[in-house]
Write an enzyme that holds these catalytic residues in place. Structure first.
Site, short mmCIF file in Angstrom:
data_model
loop_
_atom_site.label_atom_id
_atom_site.label_comp_id
_atom_site.label_asym_id
_atom_site.label_seq_id
_atom_site.Cartn_x
_atom_site.Cartn_y
_atom_site.Cartn_z
N THR A 1 4.30 -8.87 15.44
CA THR A 1 3.18 -9.54 14.78
C THR A 1 2.16 -8.47 14.41
OG1 THR A 1 1.70 -11.45 14.95
CG2 THR A 1 1.80 -10.02 16.86
N THR B 1 0.81 -1.22 0.00
CA THR B 1 0.00 0.00 0.00
C THR B 1 0.84 1.27 0.00
OG1 THR B 1 -1.74 -1.17 1.20
CG2 THR B 1 -1.83 1.22 1.26
N ASP C 1 0.68 -7.00 5.54
CA ASP C 1 0.09 -8.29 5.90
C ASP C 1 1.11 -9.35 6.28
OD1 ASP C 1 -2.43 -7.31 5.63
OD2 ASP C 1 -2.87 -8.29 3.72
N SER D 1 0.75 -10.46 0.32
CA SER D 1 0.11 -11.78 0.44
C SER D 1 0.75 -12.80 -0.50
CB SER D 1 -1.39 -11.68 0.14
OG SER D 1 -2.01 -10.81 1.07
N THR E 1 3.30 -21.04 21.79
CA THR E 1 1.99 -20.73 22.36
C THR E 1 1.10 -19.97 21.37
OG1 THR E 1 0.80 -19.59 24.14
CG2 THR E 1 2.88 -18.60 23.44
#
Length: 343
Positions: free
Chosen positions: A168, A16, A93, A62, A279
């Site tokens: 993240t 973007t 992403d 992506s 986790t």
């Protein structure tokens, strides 16, 4: 004596941040990065020289894969000696995956490689792209006594520079799109740039910069959920060519203790399939044996991911498999922090 101006290489991969709106059609299109200073005249005020290079065909993040990661690494390798720092423009992403991968591929990195992007295109009136880009370049150009202040792969978004392999993506709409829940920021941008030197990765200056060129993607990720069936687990663990699996477990590394599940894991281990326990929680990490529901994994000598992110675990696993780390030493090396990804 005034320090020599830093030279920063801007690498545009897609995403973007590199888009402008075609006001005739209303659609977004990539703009010519050779025209960067005209689009963002504020860059002329930075005390550094900016060079640009772009993927021939910019891609949506992506569509990022191992080949693209290696391509970015090669661009940095080819331009390493002639530049003081690098800023990689990338779609948000999969930015945490790519930047984590680069942190492992670029061994003994002694210069900044800053990933950034935006939630809105650079031509949008309310864009976050300009601030993210300008500050990323400014951080990449920071020097102290002739040496770069940041000497690792970072990710800059919404006023904070994080260690890339601790990040993240947490939000698809807010400007604050990324978080690093297990490690504090390296730099914060306010009226002044606040550098947290105690959080920066300490490099060994005598070691020669080296770029790894191999990754192995014969891995799988299995996220546990109540009701997960034996058929699904079997199909994943019996995938032809599978070399390793990342188990996304509950809490501090806990799993359900049904016999069929543990037996399938034992069988996989006998077939030399590596099992990594990480986790599902956004923060915290794995402590196998803390609860009875993880004792079987500890007894099985499953590899602990500790507090590693899924993105960093994926990249580290593919990097280590590509480096042909032996089965005997794999557990010890994976459980060791190589690029600051573990605490």
């Amino acid at each position: 004596m005034k320090e020599k101006k830093s030279t920063i290489l801007l690498i545009y991969t897609g995403g973007t941040i590199g888009m402008v709106k075609d006001y005739e059609t209303g659609s977004l299109k990539a703009f010519d990065f050779n025209d960067l200073l005209n689009k963002i005249p504020e860059l002329n005020q930075l005390d550094c020289t900016i060079k640009t290079v772009s993927f021939e065909t910019p891609i949506d993040s992506s569509d990022m894969n191992i080949e693209h990661w290696l391509k970015i690494a090669s661009i940095i390798e080819d331009n390493y000696d002639s530049n003081d720092g690098f800023v990689v423009l990338h779609g948000s992403d999969t930015m945490s995956y790519t930047s984590s991968a680069l942190s492992f591929l670029l061994e003994n990195l002694a210069k900044p490689v800053i990933f950034t992007g935006s939630q809105l295109p650079i031509g949008d009136l309310r864009t976050d792209a300009k601030e993210n880009l300008i500050t990323s370049i400014q951080i990449a150009a920071l020097k102290e006594k002739g040496k770069p202040v940041v000497q690792e792969v970072g990710l800059y978004f919404e006023y904070k520079l994080y260690r890339a392999n601790c990040t993240t993506k947490i939000n698809a709409e807010h400007f604050e799109a990324f978080a690093s829940l297990n490690y504090p920021p390296l730099v914060e941008s306010g009226v002044h740039l606040k550098v947290y030197k105690e959080n920066l990765l300490k490099q060994k200056p005598s070691k020669k910069f080296f770029v790894h060129k191999k990754m192995d993607n014969n891995i799988a990720i299995l996220k546990l959920f109540p009701g997960l069936s034996i058929q699904i687990v079997k199909s994943v663990l019996e995938t032809p060519g599978l070399r390793a699996i990342i188990l996304e477990t509950y809490g501090a590394g806990n799993v359900f203790t049904e016999e069929w599940f543990l037996n399938l894991l034992k069988k996989a281990k006998k077939n030399n399939i590596l099992i990594i326990n990480i986790t599902q929680c956004s923060g915290g990490g794995v402590i196998m044996g803390q609860y009875e529901t993880s004792r079987a994994l500890k007894d099985m000598q499953v590899i602990s991911g500790k507090d590693i992110t899924l993105e960093a675990a994926t990249a580290k696993l593919m990097y280590m498999l590509g480096s042909e780390v032996s089965l005997k030493s794999f557990k010890t090396i994976f459980e060791t922090s190589l690029r600051g990804e573990l605490r």
